[in-house]
Design a protein around this motif. Structure first.
Motif, PDB file in Angstrom:
ATOM      1  N   ARG A  87       0.918  -1.188  -0.006  1.00 54.48           N
ATOM      2  CA  ARG A  87       0.014  -0.008   0.123  1.00 54.48           C
ATOM      3  C   ARG A  87       0.733   1.433   0.132  1.00 54.48           C
ATOM      4  N   VAL A  88       1.857   1.340   0.844  1.00 54.33           N
ATOM      5  CA  VAL A  88       2.613   2.405   0.794  1.00 54.33           C
ATOM      6  C   VAL A  88       3.692   2.350  -0.463  1.00 54.33           C
ATOM      7  N   LEU A  89       4.546   1.496  -0.601  1.00 52.92           N
ATOM      8  CA  LEU A  89       5.772   1.365  -1.281  1.00 52.92           C
ATOM      9  C   LEU A  89       5.020   1.464  -2.952  1.00 52.92           C
ATOM     10  N   ARG A  90       4.040   0.849  -3.274  1.00 49.45           N
ATOM     11  CA  ARG A  90       3.498   0.712  -4.721  1.00 49.45           C
ATOM     12  C   ARG A  90       2.174   1.572  -4.865  1.00 49.45           C
ATOM     13  N   GLY A  91       1.579   1.885  -3.753  1.00 51.12           N
ATOM     14  CA  GLY A  91       0.280   2.635  -3.869  1.00 51.12           C
ATOM     15  C   GLY A  91       0.430   3.893  -3.307  1.00 51.12           C
ATOM     16  N   HIS A  92       1.598   4.613  -2.756  1.00 51.47           N
ATOM     17  CA  HIS A  92       2.102   5.752  -2.595  1.00 51.47           C
ATOM     18  C   HIS A  92       1.240   6.208  -1.355  1.00 51.47           C
ATOM     19  N   GLY A  93       0.842   5.111  -0.599  1.00 57.87           N
ATOM     20  CA  GLY A  93       0.313   5.497   0.925  1.00 57.87           C
ATOM     21  C   GLY A  93       0.993   6.047   1.680  1.00 57.87           C
ATOM     22  N   THR A  94       0.471   6.316   3.169  1.00 59.64           N
ATOM     23  CA  THR A  94       1.255   6.877   4.121  1.00 59.64           C
ATOM     24  C   THR A  94       0.912   5.968   5.310  1.00 59.64           C
ATOM     25  N   GLU A  95       1.672   5.494   6.258  1.00 59.71           N
ATOM     26  CA  GLU A  95       1.152   4.717   7.327  1.00 59.71           C
ATOM     27  C   GLU A  95       1.113   5.663   8.288  1.00 59.71           C
ATOM     28  N   ARG A  96       0.179   5.361   9.544  1.00 58.79           N
ATOM     29  CA  ARG A  96      -0.123   6.332  10.766  1.00 58.79           C
ATOM     30  C   ARG A  96       1.026   6.818  11.497  1.00 58.79           C
ATOM     31  N   VAL A 150       1.380  20.812  -2.599  1.00 61.53           N
ATOM     32  CA  VAL A 150       2.182  20.487  -3.441  1.00 61.53           C
ATOM     33  C   VAL A 150       3.453  20.252  -2.513  1.00 61.53           C
ATOM     34  N   ARG A 151       4.015  19.016  -2.771  1.00 58.84           N
ATOM     35  CA  ARG A 151       5.060  18.558  -1.686  1.00 58.84           C
ATOM     36  C   ARG A 151       6.134  17.795  -2.518  1.00 58.84           C
ATOM     37  N   THR A 152       7.196  17.378  -1.944  1.00 58.29           N
ATOM     38  CA  THR A 152       8.234  16.810  -2.635  1.00 58.29           C
ATOM     39  C   THR A 152       8.148  15.333  -2.183  1.00 58.29           C
ATOM     40  N   GLU A 153       7.878  14.501  -3.136  1.00 60.13           N
ATOM     41  CA  GLU A 153       7.739  13.143  -2.754  1.00 60.13           C
ATOM     42  C   GLU A 153       9.378  12.287  -2.939  1.00 60.13           C
ATOM     43  N   VAL A 154       9.362  11.350  -2.267  1.00 56.98           N
ATOM     44  CA  VAL A 154      10.845  10.674  -2.260  1.00 56.98           C
ATOM     45  C   VAL A 154      10.381   9.172  -2.364  1.00 56.98           C
ATOM     46  N   HIS A 155      11.245   8.767  -3.824  1.00 62.96           N
ATOM     47  CA  HIS A 155      11.053   7.305  -3.948  1.00 62.96           C
ATOM     48  C   HIS A 155      12.555   6.752  -3.965  1.00 62.96           C
ATOM     49  N   CYS A 156      12.608   5.481  -3.932  1.00 63.78           N
ATOM     50  CA  CYS A 156      13.761   4.557  -3.939  1.00 63.78           C
ATOM     51  C   CYS A 156      14.326   4.849  -5.614  1.00 63.78           C
ATOM     52  N   ALA A 157      15.479   5.056  -5.621  1.00 62.50           N
ATOM     53  CA  ALA A 157      15.976   5.276  -6.833  1.00 62.50           C
ATOM     54  C   ALA A 157      16.218   3.941  -7.770  1.00 62.50           C
ATOM     55  N   THR A 158      16.122   2.485  -6.977  1.00 65.11           N
ATOM     56  CA  THR A 158      16.303   1.530  -7.500  1.00 65.11           C
ATOM     57  C   THR A 158      15.093   0.778  -8.092  1.00 65.11           C
ATOM     58  N   CYS A 159      13.965   0.949  -7.208  1.00 62.57           N
ATOM     59  CA  CYS A 159      12.645   0.177  -7.818  1.00 62.57           C
ATOM     60  C   CYS A 159      11.549   1.192  -7.727  1.00 62.57           C
ATOM     61  N   GLY A 160      11.603   2.485  -7.416  1.00 59.97           N
ATOM     62  CA  GLY A 160      10.675   3.443  -7.612  1.00 59.97           C
ATOM     63  C   GLY A 160       9.799   3.440  -6.462  1.00 59.97           C
ATOM     64  N   HIS A 171       7.592   4.040  -3.094  1.00 63.58           N
ATOM     65  CA  HIS A 171       7.393   5.588  -2.458  1.00 63.58           C
ATOM     66  C   HIS A 171       7.713   5.265  -1.035  1.00 63.58           C
ATOM     67  N   LEU A 172       8.494   6.173  -0.591  1.00 62.70           N
ATOM     68  CA  LEU A 172       9.175   6.307   0.782  1.00 62.70           C
ATOM     69  C   LEU A 172       8.619   7.177   1.590  1.00 62.70           C
ATOM     70  N   GLY A 173       8.357   8.354   1.321  1.00 65.92           N
ATOM     71  CA  GLY A 173       7.502   9.522   2.002  1.00 65.92           C
ATOM     72  C   GLY A 173       7.877  10.874   1.237  1.00 65.92           C
ATOM     73  N   HIS A 174       8.221  11.815   2.020  1.00 69.02           N
ATOM     74  CA  HIS A 174       8.214  13.336   1.485  1.00 69.02           C
ATOM     75  C   HIS A 174       9.551  13.902   2.052  1.00 69.02           C
ATOM     76  N   VAL A 175      10.049  14.928   1.473  1.00 64.35           N
ATOM     77  CA  VAL A 175      11.177  15.616   2.077  1.00 64.35           C
ATOM     78  C   VAL A 175      10.673  17.165   2.159  1.00 64.35           C
ATOM     79  N   PHE A 176      11.087  17.552   3.335  1.00 61.20           N
ATOM     80  CA  PHE A 176      10.439  19.213   3.441  1.00 61.20           C
ATOM     81  C   PHE A 176      11.930  19.789   3.925  1.00 61.20           C
TER      82      PHE A 176
END
Length: 137
Positions: A27-36, A95-105, A107-112
């Motif tokens: 849900r998070v990595l492939r679906g761009h979700g966010t954990e609680r 508008v936020r800056t999303e961060v993803h793994c450069a190897t598999c794409g 979704h990891l979170g966001h950078v502020f």
């Protein structure tokens, strides 16, 4: 989700990702979700080591860059060189800056831009997207 049109060194089908990830990781990595907030055991991880992508195992962050941001998510002031990519995220009417793994794409979170010195950045990561590998003594 834009990772479907981008090419990354590690590529898997949806079925292959579902086979290697837990439902929450998927849900998070492939679906761009966010954990609680506050739910990741990595919030309390203080040992020396490396944080790797839960999807592909690529090294992403060093424990030397981890700090307590008070947000409820594992936070880092710097990623390892070349480990992550970013893109603009316009979801949820902001508008936020999303961060993803450069190897598999994944979704990891966001950078502020409100982190501590020396970078002034706060990589606010989903703990479920990371695996901690302690430094061997």
């Amino acid at each position: 989700m834009s990772t479907k049109t981008e090419s990354f060194p590690v590529q898997k089908s949806e079925a292959e990702w579902r086979a290697v990830l837990t439902p929450e990781q998927y849900r998070v990595l492939r679906g761009h979700g966010t954990e609680r907030a506050g739910t990741s055991p990595l919030n309390h991880e203080k040992r020396d080591g490396i944080y790797v992508c839960a999807g592909c195992g690529a090294p992403l962050f060093s424990s030397e860059a981890k700090y307590e941001s008070g947000t409820g998510w594992p936070s880092f002031f710097r990623a390892l060189p070349g480990a992550v990519g970013t893109r603009i995220d316009r979801s949820f009417f902001m508008v936020r800056t999303e961060v993803h793994c450069a190897t598999c794409g994944g979704h990891l979170g966001h950078v502020f831009p409100d982190g501590p010195p020396p970078t002034g950045e706060r990589y606010c990561m989903n703990g479920v997207a990371l695996v901690f590998r302690p430094k061997e003594e």
